[in-house]
Design a protein around this motif. Structure first.
Motif, PDB file in Angstrom:
ATOM      1  N   TYR A 115      57.015 -86.171  85.483  1.00 35.45           N
ATOM      2  CA  TYR A 115      55.892 -86.701  84.687  1.00 35.45           C
ATOM      3  C   TYR A 115      54.577 -86.072  85.116  1.00 35.45           C
ATOM      4  N   VAL A 116      54.337 -86.017  86.419  1.00 34.64           N
ATOM      5  CA  VAL A 116      53.090 -85.423  86.923  1.00 34.64           C
ATOM      6  C   VAL A 116      53.009 -83.954  86.540  1.00 34.64           C
ATOM      7  N   ALA A 117      54.131 -83.239  86.658  1.00 29.94           N
ATOM      8  CA  ALA A 117      54.138 -81.820  86.297  1.00 29.94           C
ATOM      9  C   ALA A 117      53.816 -81.626  84.814  1.00 29.94           C
ATOM     10  N   GLN A 118      54.360 -82.495  83.965  1.00 29.91           N
ATOM     11  CA  GLN A 118      54.107 -82.389  82.533  1.00 29.91           C
ATOM     12  C   GLN A 118      52.660 -82.737  82.196  1.00 29.91           C
ATOM     13  N   SER A 121      50.640 -79.568  83.361  1.00 26.80           N
ATOM     14  CA  SER A 121      50.918 -78.324  82.626  1.00 26.80           C
ATOM     15  C   SER A 121      50.910 -78.491  81.107  1.00 26.80           C
ATOM     16  N   GLY A 122      51.092 -79.724  80.623  1.00 30.43           N
ATOM     17  CA  GLY A 122      51.151 -79.953  79.185  1.00 30.43           C
ATOM     18  C   GLY A 122      49.980 -80.732  78.626  1.00 30.43           C
ATOM     19  N   GLU A 131      43.294 -81.413  71.245  1.00 27.33           N
ATOM     20  CA  GLU A 131      44.416 -81.981  70.488  1.00 27.33           C
ATOM     21  C   GLU A 131      44.217 -83.487  70.315  1.00 27.33           C
ATOM     22  N   ARG A 132      44.571 -83.969  69.138  1.00 23.15           N
ATOM     23  CA  ARG A 132      44.477 -85.395  68.873  1.00 23.15           C
ATOM     24  C   ARG A 132      45.556 -86.143  69.648  1.00 23.15           C
ATOM     25  N   ILE A 133      45.315 -87.436  69.857  1.00 22.13           N
ATOM     26  CA  ILE A 133      46.242 -88.251  70.632  1.00 22.13           C
ATOM     27  C   ILE A 133      47.616 -88.337  69.966  1.00 22.13           C
ATOM     28  N   GLU A 134      47.666 -88.117  68.645  1.00 25.48           N
ATOM     29  CA  GLU A 134      48.938 -88.176  67.925  1.00 25.48           C
ATOM     30  C   GLU A 134      49.751 -86.894  68.064  1.00 25.48           C
ATOM     31  N   VAL A 137      52.668 -82.847  71.523  1.00 25.87           N
ATOM     32  CA  VAL A 137      52.668 -82.314  72.887  1.00 25.87           C
ATOM     33  C   VAL A 137      52.556 -83.429  73.919  1.00 25.87           C
ATOM     34  N   PHE A 138      51.927 -84.533  73.555  1.00 29.50           N
ATOM     35  CA  PHE A 138      51.787 -85.654  74.487  1.00 29.50           C
ATOM     36  C   PHE A 138      53.042 -86.516  74.551  1.00 29.50           C
ATOM     37  N   ASP A 139      53.960 -86.329  73.606  1.00 30.20           N
ATOM     38  CA  ASP A 139      55.181 -87.128  73.597  1.00 30.20           C
ATOM     39  C   ASP A 139      56.085 -86.789  74.781  1.00 30.20           C
ATOM     40  N   ARG A 140      55.963 -85.570  75.282  1.00 29.21           N
ATOM     41  CA  ARG A 140      56.853 -85.153  76.378  1.00 29.21           C
ATOM     42  C   ARG A 140      56.619 -85.977  77.627  1.00 29.21           C
ATOM     43  N   SER A 141      55.364 -86.089  78.039  1.00 30.52           N
ATOM     44  CA  SER A 141      55.072 -86.906  79.222  1.00 30.52           C
ATOM     45  C   SER A 141      55.320 -88.378  78.928  1.00 30.52           C
ATOM     46  N   GLY A 142      55.031 -88.803  77.703  1.00 28.01           N
ATOM     47  CA  GLY A 142      55.261 -90.190  77.326  1.00 28.01           C
ATOM     48  C   GLY A 142      56.728 -90.562  77.379  1.00 28.01           C
TER      49      GLY A 142
END
Length: 262
Positions: A115-118, A121-122, A131-134, A137-142
């Motif tokens: 999670y920390v790495a994502q 790096s992401g 990038e918008r919150i939607e 790309v943010f789904d990966r860490s989520g």
């Protein structure tokens, strides 16, 4: 355009804003001179316009900048606080996981490190690019975080002593809450209405200065250019702080890097 300006170095950003303001100012001076000549007024005589209008416009501009800057600095503090809270909660999970069974401890720690790495790096490059919150790309860490919460929650339900896992679940939920605050803070900043209002006020002030000093060309140029320097400085400060995760003075993932180093 604003995203491109945010990503410039501070000296280049200031120079770019100054050039844009100077270009607008010379357009204003040219239009004022043309309008006065077309209106039948003598170019060497003062116009019947009170100079107090310049002071009024400048005061309104200052108030608008102060109002906007206060909000931006509050957003920056919120973003920094959210990042620190998230990193602290992740570190707490890693500490609490030491009391888990070996297999579960390994799974939790591996998930948190992923999670920390994502996030570093992401999430961070995506936030820096606006990038918008939607954004997917943010789904990966989520997804990593949700899976970890689910893993520990299942142990809470199956274990005979669920209280042993509850502090861990609470800290994982704290990570998720701080993460949402961080992502929300990444989309804060000046609205289009604020940008348009500030631009209209500053341009109107330049027009008023140019009209009031039209009968003395040197004074007209000097007065408008002094105000341009002031306006450029105000725009520069706003742009530099407009987005908490953009630019050279943006919030950095230092707290996460410290956690990953442990």
């Amino acid at each position: 355009m604003f995203i491109l300006l945010h990503q410039l170095s501070l000296p280049v950003m200031f120079a770019t804003v100054l050039v844009i303001c100077l270009a607008i100012t010379w357009i204003v001076i040219g239009l004022v001179r043309l309008a006065i000549a077309r209106g039948g007024y003598a170019s060497d005589e003062p116009l019947p316009i009170r100079e107090s209008i310049v002071g009024v416009c400048a005061t309104i501009f200052g108030l608008m900048v102060a109002f906007s800057a206060a909000g931006l600095w509050a957003d920056s503090l919120t973003a920094r606080s959210a990042v620190q809270q998230e990193a602290d909660a992740v570190e707490n999970v890693l500490v609490l996981s030491s009391g888990l069974p070996a297999d579960l401890q390994t799974s939790v720690r591996d998930s948190l490190k992923a999670y920390v790495a994502q996030v570093v790096s992401g999430d961070w490059p995506a936030m820096a690019n606006g990038e918008r919150i939607e954004s997917p790309v943010f789904d990966r860490s989520g997804d990593i975080l949700i899976n970890t919460i689910g893993l520990v929650s299942r142990q809470t339900g199956a274990n005979a002593q669920p209280a042993a896992y509850q502090p861990l679940v609470n800290q994982l939920l704290a990570v998720r809450h701080a993460r949402l605050l961080r992502l929300s803070a990444s989309n804060t900043g000046m609205s289009w209405a604020q940008w348009i209002a500030i631009w209209i006020i500053s341009t109107t002030t330049v027009v008023a200065i140019a009209i009031c000093n039209n009968y003395v060309p040197r004074m007209q140029i000097l007065a408008t250019h002094i105000f341009v320097v002031v306006v450029t400085s105000a725009y520069f400060v706003i742009l530099a702080h407009d987005r908490p995760f953009m630019g050279q003075i943006s919030v950095q993932p230092t707290a996460f890097l410290a956690v990953s180093a442990n």
